[in-house]
Design a protein around this motif. Structure first.
Motif, mmCIF file in Angstrom:
data_model
loop_
_atom_site.group_PDB
_atom_site.id
_atom_site.type_symbol
_atom_site.label_atom_id
_atom_site.label_comp_id
_atom_site.label_asym_id
_atom_site.label_seq_id
_atom_site.Cartn_x
_atom_site.Cartn_y
_atom_site.Cartn_z
ATOM 1 N N ASP A 179 10.326 -8.124 6.203
ATOM 2 C CA ASP A 179 9.430 -7.287 6.999
ATOM 3 C C ASP A 179 8.833 -6.170 6.141
ATOM 4 O O ASP A 179 7.633 -5.876 6.232
ATOM 5 N N PHE A 180 9.655 -5.545 5.311
ATOM 6 C CA PHE A 180 9.158 -4.509 4.414
ATOM 7 C C PHE A 180 8.125 -5.080 3.451
ATOM 8 O O PHE A 180 7.109 -4.451 3.153
ATOM 9 N N LEU A 181 8.407 -6.284 2.959
ATOM 10 C CA LEU A 181 7.547 -6.894 1.951
ATOM 11 C C LEU A 181 6.141 -7.143 2.472
ATOM 12 O O LEU A 181 5.153 -6.936 1.768
ATOM 13 N N ALA A 182 6.032 -7.566 3.724
ATOM 14 C CA ALA A 182 4.729 -7.941 4.268
ATOM 15 C C ALA A 182 4.042 -6.833 5.053
ATOM 16 O O ALA A 182 2.811 -6.745 5.066
ATOM 17 N N GLY A 183 4.830 -5.997 5.723
ATOM 18 C CA GLY A 183 4.264 -5.088 6.708
ATOM 19 C C GLY A 183 3.316 -4.013 6.209
ATOM 20 O O GLY A 183 2.186 -3.895 6.715
ATOM 21 N N PRO A 184 3.706 -3.178 5.250
ATOM 22 C CA PRO A 184 2.860 -2.038 4.872
ATOM 23 C C PRO A 184 1.466 -2.429 4.393
ATOM 24 O O PRO A 184 0.467 -1.810 4.790
ATOM 25 N N LEU A 185 1.378 -3.450 3.552
ATOM 26 C CA LEU A 185 0.083 -3.839 3.017
ATOM 27 C C LEU A 185 -0.794 -4.456 4.098
ATOM 28 O O LEU A 185 -2.006 -4.195 4.156
ATOM 29 N N TYR A 186 -0.190 -5.260 4.963
ATOM 30 C CA TYR A 186 -0.971 -5.840 6.048
ATOM 31 C C TYR A 186 -1.502 -4.738 6.961
ATOM 32 O O TYR A 186 -2.666 -4.765 7.381
ATOM 33 N N TRP A 187 -0.674 -3.776 7.281
ATOM 34 C CA TRP A 187 -1.103 -2.670 8.136
ATOM 35 C C TRP A 187 -2.292 -1.941 7.509
ATOM 36 O O TRP A 187 -3.277 -1.654 8.180
ATOM 37 N N ARG A 188 -2.198 -1.658 6.231
ATOM 38 C CA ARG A 188 -3.241 -0.889 5.562
ATOM 39 C C ARG A 188 -4.564 -1.647 5.497
ATOM 40 O O ARG A 188 -5.627 -1.100 5.794
ATOM 41 N N LEU A 189 -4.505 -2.930 5.127
ATOM 42 C CA LEU A 189 -5.743 -3.675 4.890
ATOM 43 C C LEU A 189 -6.295 -4.359 6.136
ATOM 44 O O LEU A 189 -7.515 -4.435 6.311
ATOM 45 N N ALA A 190 -5.436 -4.855 6.999
ATOM 46 C CA ALA A 190 -5.910 -5.645 8.140
ATOM 47 C C ALA A 190 -5.983 -4.863 9.438
ATOM 48 O O ALA A 190 -6.740 -5.236 10.329
ATOM 49 N N VAL A 191 -5.220 -3.780 9.556
ATOM 50 C CA VAL A 191 -5.189 -3.036 10.810
ATOM 51 C C VAL A 191 -6.017 -1.762 10.725
ATOM 52 O O VAL A 191 -6.944 -1.557 11.514
ATOM 53 N N VAL A 192 -5.711 -0.903 9.752
ATOM 54 C CA VAL A 192 -6.454 0.357 9.651
ATOM 55 C C VAL A 192 -7.594 0.288 8.636
ATOM 56 O O VAL A 192 -8.361 1.228 8.488
ATOM 57 N N HIS A 193 -7.694 -0.845 7.919
ATOM 58 C CA HIS A 193 -8.814 -1.113 7.005
ATOM 59 C C HIS A 193 -9.035 0.041 6.017
ATOM 60 O O HIS A 193 -10.134 0.572 5.872
ATOM 61 N N THR A 194 -7.969 0.383 5.321
ATOM 62 C CA THR A 194 -8.029 1.428 4.303
ATOM 63 C C THR A 194 -7.932 0.780 2.933
ATOM 64 O O THR A 194 -6.949 0.084 2.647
ATOM 65 N N PRO A 195 -8.924 0.969 2.062
ATOM 66 C CA PRO A 195 -8.888 0.346 0.738
ATOM 67 C C PRO A 195 -7.682 0.825 -0.070
ATOM 68 O O PRO A 195 -7.163 1.930 0.154
ATOM 69 N N THR A 196 -7.243 0.006 -0.994
ATOM 70 C CA THR A 196 -6.146 0.394 -1.880
ATOM 71 C C THR A 196 -6.716 0.985 -3.156
ATOM 72 O O THR A 196 -7.736 0.520 -3.662
ATOM 73 N N GLY A 197 -6.058 2.014 -3.657
ATOM 74 C CA GLY A 197 -6.452 2.585 -4.942
ATOM 75 C C GLY A 197 -6.009 1.705 -6.085
ATOM 76 O O GLY A 197 -5.322 0.689 -5.891
ATOM 77 N N ARG A 198 -6.368 2.103 -7.290
ATOM 78 C CA ARG A 198 -6.090 1.269 -8.444
ATOM 79 C C ARG A 198 -4.600 1.052 -8.668
ATOM 80 O O ARG A 198 -4.166 -0.016 -9.072
ATOM 81 N N ASP A 199 -3.799 2.088 -8.409
ATOM 82 C CA ASP A 199 -2.365 1.970 -8.663
ATOM 83 C C ASP A 199 -1.562 1.773 -7.384
ATOM 84 O O ASP A 199 -0.340 1.871 -7.396
ATOM 85 N N TYR A 200 -2.244 1.491 -6.283
ATOM 86 C CA TYR A 200 -1.555 1.423 -4.993
ATOM 87 C C TYR A 200 -0.477 0.346 -4.977
ATOM 88 O O TYR A 200 0.641 0.582 -4.495
ATOM 89 N N LEU A 201 -0.780 -0.848 -5.471
ATOM 90 C CA LEU A 201 0.200 -1.928 -5.423
ATOM 91 C C LEU A 201 1.410 -1.619 -6.294
ATOM 92 O O LEU A 201 2.538 -1.983 -5.941
ATOM 93 N N ASP A 202 1.191 -0.940 -7.421
ATOM 94 C CA ASP A 202 2.328 -0.539 -8.251
ATOM 95 C C ASP A 202 3.205 0.470 -7.518
ATOM 96 O O ASP A 202 4.438 0.370 -7.547
ATOM 97 N N ARG A 203 2.584 1.432 -6.870
ATOM 98 C CA ARG A 203 3.356 2.445 -6.136
ATOM 99 C C ARG A 203 4.079 1.819 -4.948
ATOM 100 O O ARG A 203 5.234 2.161 -4.667
ATOM 101 N N LEU A 204 3.401 0.910 -4.248
ATOM 102 C CA LEU A 204 4.041 0.237 -3.125
ATOM 103 C C LEU A 204 5.212 -0.607 -3.604
ATOM 104 O O LEU A 204 6.268 -0.647 -2.955
ATOM 105 N N THR A 205 5.052 -1.283 -4.727
ATOM 106 C CA THR A 205 6.147 -2.078 -5.291
ATOM 107 C C THR A 205 7.371 -1.214 -5.544
ATOM 108 O O THR A 205 8.503 -1.591 -5.206
#
Length: 214
Positions: A179-205
């Motif tokens: 749930d942790f693995l899938a939830g935050p990124l899906y919420w950001r991109l598919a629900v609230v439609h907020t773009p990710t910054g350049r280092d966002y995926l590294d920070r989320l990881t």
């Protein structure tokens, strides 16, 4: 789906045919790849444009430049077509790449999901199918079985590899980690439609790894 939504590192390919070879109906003719590809592309374009509820096989056939009979030679219904084509793309692009480290695997997984959710067609299709699933139990059950369960099983391999490497304890809560693995990124991109910054995926990881280890 959210555990995807519906969704390897690198760009996710555009929706395409379900097979690399012509299909043959029992006792019938070979179904040509070129027609299947045209219908599949038309289906995804029509699904993104009209949504599942208003999707018609007539519109798909017209967009594909094919007869409606060509669709029925391949799929028995709109539901059958949707589950077959969506699951083929979602499961095929659900990577289980082994980078050698948990951090590398998680980053690759998140990159795949981000690439999928930021493409025009999936960005419109995935939320629509999830919403439609609340109104259409038959569609929801079919997609859950074909897409969600398969993708979660593949993602579980990521966690099991980390356990075998000694990067995660054997008693890691797999369900919560998925749930942790899938939830935050899906919420950001598919629900609230907020773009990710350049280092966002590294920070989320890094945040996910800290949560897994907690």
């Amino acid at each position: 789906m959210p555990s995807s939504p519906a969704p390897a590192s690198g760009p996710t390919p555009a929706p395409g045919p379900t097979s690399a070879h012509p299909r043959r109906l029992p006792g019938g003719p070979v179904l040509q790849d070129s027609v299947t590809e045209a219908i599949a592309l038309a289906f995804f374009e029509e699904l993104a444009s009209a949504g599942y509820a208003r999707l018609s096989l007539e519109a798909v056939a017209k967009r594909a430049g094919a007869g409606k009979a060509a669709i029925y030679r391949r799929w028995t219904s709109k539901l059958d077509m949707t589950v077959d084509l969506v699951s083929a793309v979602a499961v095929t692009t659900s990577g289980t790449i082994d980078t050698g480290t948990l951090r590398g695997d998680v980053l690759a997984f998140l990159t795949e999901v981000a690439d999928a959710l930021q493409q025009p067609l999936p960005a419109r299709i995935i939320p629509d199918l999830i919403a439609e699933g609340h109104r259409n139990p038959e569609l929801a059950e079919a997609l859950f079985t074909a897409v969600r369960d398969t993708r979660r099983a593949k993602a579980t391999l990521l966690l099991e590899r980390a356990v075998l490497r000694g990067e995660l304890p054997t008693n890691t809560d797999r369900e919560l980690a998925l749930d942790f693995l899938a939830g935050p990124l899906y919420w950001r991109l598919a629900v609230v439609h907020t773009p990710t910054g350049r280092d966002y995926l590294d920070r989320l990881t890094d945040k996910l790894l800290a949560a897994f280890a907690a």
